[in-house]
Design a protein around this motif. Structure first.
Motif, PDB file in Angstrom:
ATOM      1  N   SER A  53       0.800  -1.233   0.000  1.00 44.04           N
ATOM      2  CA  SER A  53       0.000   0.000   0.000  1.00 44.04           C
ATOM      3  C   SER A  53       0.829   1.277   0.000  1.00 44.04           C
ATOM      4  N   LEU A  56       0.046   3.733  -2.802  1.00 42.66           N
ATOM      5  CA  LEU A  56      -1.345   4.105  -3.066  1.00 42.66           C
ATOM      6  C   LEU A  56      -1.606   5.612  -3.002  1.00 42.66           C
ATOM      7  N   ASP A  58      -0.126   7.888  -4.285  1.00 42.96           N
ATOM      8  CA  ASP A  58       0.190   8.506  -5.572  1.00 42.96           C
ATOM      9  C   ASP A  58      -1.022   8.560  -6.493  1.00 42.96           C
ATOM     10  N   SER A  59      -2.056   7.752  -6.195  1.00 42.61           N
ATOM     11  CA  SER A  59      -3.253   7.733  -7.038  1.00 42.61           C
ATOM     12  C   SER A  59      -4.264   8.755  -6.529  1.00 42.61           C
ATOM     13  N   LYS A  61      -7.386   8.498  -5.926  1.00 42.54           N
ATOM     14  CA  LYS A  61      -8.335   7.941  -4.959  1.00 42.54           C
ATOM     15  C   LYS A  61      -7.813   8.044  -3.526  1.00 42.54           C
ATOM     16  N   LYS A 280       2.417  -3.765  -7.587  1.00 43.31           N
ATOM     17  CA  LYS A 280       1.688  -2.976  -6.582  1.00 43.31           C
ATOM     18  C   LYS A 280       1.638  -1.495  -6.953  1.00 43.31           C
ATOM     19  N   HIS A 282       0.116   0.421  -8.814  1.00 44.56           N
ATOM     20  CA  HIS A 282      -1.131   0.770  -9.515  1.00 44.56           C
ATOM     21  C   HIS A 282      -1.445  -0.135 -10.702  1.00 44.56           C
ATOM     22  N   TYR A 283      -0.736  -1.254 -10.845  1.00 47.57           N
ATOM     23  CA  TYR A 283      -1.100  -2.228 -11.874  1.00 47.57           C
ATOM     24  C   TYR A 283      -2.092  -3.250 -11.314  1.00 47.57           C
ATOM     25  N   PRO A 285      -4.937  -4.083  -8.825  1.00 49.64           N
ATOM     26  CA  PRO A 285      -5.916  -3.491  -7.892  1.00 49.64           C
ATOM     27  C   PRO A 285      -6.059  -4.336  -6.620  1.00 49.64           C
TER      28      PRO A 285
END
Length: 403
Positions: A53, A56, A58-59, A61, A280, A282-283, A285
């Motif tokens: 995680s 994460l 960086d996205s 969401k 991990k 972001h490829y 989910p």
């Protein structure tokens, strides 16, 4: 001066009996190895959740979260789970047997509360959680351990009717069917599958008629297949699972599966190193929840995967050993509960690992004790605390004590 011989002729059996009573028992009060295996799985899971995680935020969401957000929450969940386990361990098994029907009814009410606007929370299209402000509570996780207790209590109470369809099987089938209806409305087919396996497994261990068991098992398989075929989304997932590398599937319904398989392939035998996963980023989910095993495979390789599998195998086998021991000393309810906990963890672990490895269609079930999630971790530890309590009572009874 008076003196005493170190032994008496002709009384060796008596002195041996006295010595054996005086000698303290070497049997431990609880299963330390079981506790250590559970702790190792949870701590390894926390490390892998952090690794899976960390990117994460960086996205868009998760842009508002810090890099250690999921690590800190998982650490808090583990602390709460251990406190809940300590409290649970102090409750006698007889108390669980007395309260099992009431716990079942209370959990049914919680399953219905998720549909009330303002209480139920929708996450990723599923209404499975009740908001508690600080975190969301998932009643379907609680139903898993409650179903173990209820099915074991039902089997003991209805033992004389277990070979009769109307008085033995049908009441339990109706109860499980009602639970299934609520879970399918959420929808949560994965949890329903685990709960059905728990109930059917405990009834089988409790001595249900083998012919009826086989027939009902075939009927349940037919029902599950029908549910999948009548649901366009589930049907598409199934066909994508059968051919994940087809271009249309790989970019759509089999996207998670193909990237999970790529992660395992990159890991080879000894992995790319802790923190070195590319999938991990972001490829893949849900890498920190449903597909944590794929990150373990990529970063720790086949060696890491086999170690995790071996620990789960030992844990499940130990649950069945404790159950068999309890039944041997006429603690039938405790024995069925212990085996039911083994079934629950075994089925859920098998489904999660099977999904990650492409052996089963994609389904939203977490890896027990390891995946990110508050309710899951807490309920897993509560179930294992009950297992430890059963083992503790077994040891006390085998010493001739009372519980």
């Amino acid at each position: 001066m008076a003196f005493q011989l170190p032994f008496r002729f002709g009384s060796s059996s008596g002195s041996t009996a006295i010595d054996s009573r005086a000698r303290p028992s070497k049997m431990m009060e609880y299963d330390q190895l079981l506790v250590w295996v559970v702790l190792i799985l949870m701590l390894l899971g926390m490390v892998m959740v952090y690794s899976a995680s960390i990117a994460l935020p960086d996205s868009p969401k998760y842009a508002a979260y810090k890099n250690n957000y999921f690590l800190m929450r998982q650490a808090i969940f583990i602390a709460i789970a251990m406190l809940a386990a300590l409290f649970t361990f102090r409750i006698p098994v007889a108390t669980w047997q007395r309260t099992a029907p009431y716990l079942f009814i209370a959990t049914l009410v919680l399953l219905m509360l998720v549909f009330i606007p303002g209480l139920g929370v929708v996450v990723n299209g599923g209404k499975r959680w009740i908001t508690l402000k600080v975190f969301n509570f998932q009643p379907s996780e609680l139903m898993k351990v409650v179903m173990v207790l209820y099915a074991a209590d039902y089997t003991v109470r209805k033992q004389e009717y277990m070979h009769k369809l109307t008085k033995g099987f049908m009441p339990m089938a109706l109860a499980v069917g009602f639970v299934g209806m609520l879970l399918l409305l959420e929808p949560d087919l994965g949890a329903f599958g685990v709960i059905v396996c728990i109930a059917m497994g405990i009834l089988f261990l409790g001595g249900i008629n083998a012919i009826w068991f086989g027939g009902i098992g075939a009927m349940l398989v037919t029902i599950f297949v029908t549910i999948i075929l009548l649901s366009p989304f589930r049907r598409a997932r199934l066909f994508a699972y059968l051919n994940p590398w087809e271009e249309g599937n790989a970019q759509d319904k089999a996207y998670q599966l193909t990237h999970s398989l790529i992660a395992f392939g990159r890991g080879e035998f000894f992995g790319v190193g802790l923190g070195g996963s590319l999938e991990k980023l972001h490829y893949l989910p849900e890498a920190h929840t449903d597909f944590l095993m794929a990150v373990i495979g990529e970063e720790l390789g086949l060696a890491g995967v086999l170690i995790v599998v071996a620990m789960f195998y030992w844990l499940i086998k130990r649950a069945f050993d404790i159950g068999r021991q309890a039944i041997a000393i006429d603690q039938t309810f405790a024995g069925l509960v212990a085996k039911g906990i083994g079934l629950w963890l075994g089925v859920q672990t098998f489904i999660n690992m099977g999904v990650n490895l492409g052996l089963l269609p994609t389904k939203g079930l977490t890896l027990p004790l390891m995946s990110y999630g508050g309710t899951g971790i807490v309920i897993n530890c509560v179930g294992l605390a009950i297992l430890l309590r059963i083992d503790y009572e077994n040891r006390v009874l085998m010493r001739g004590g009372r519980v």
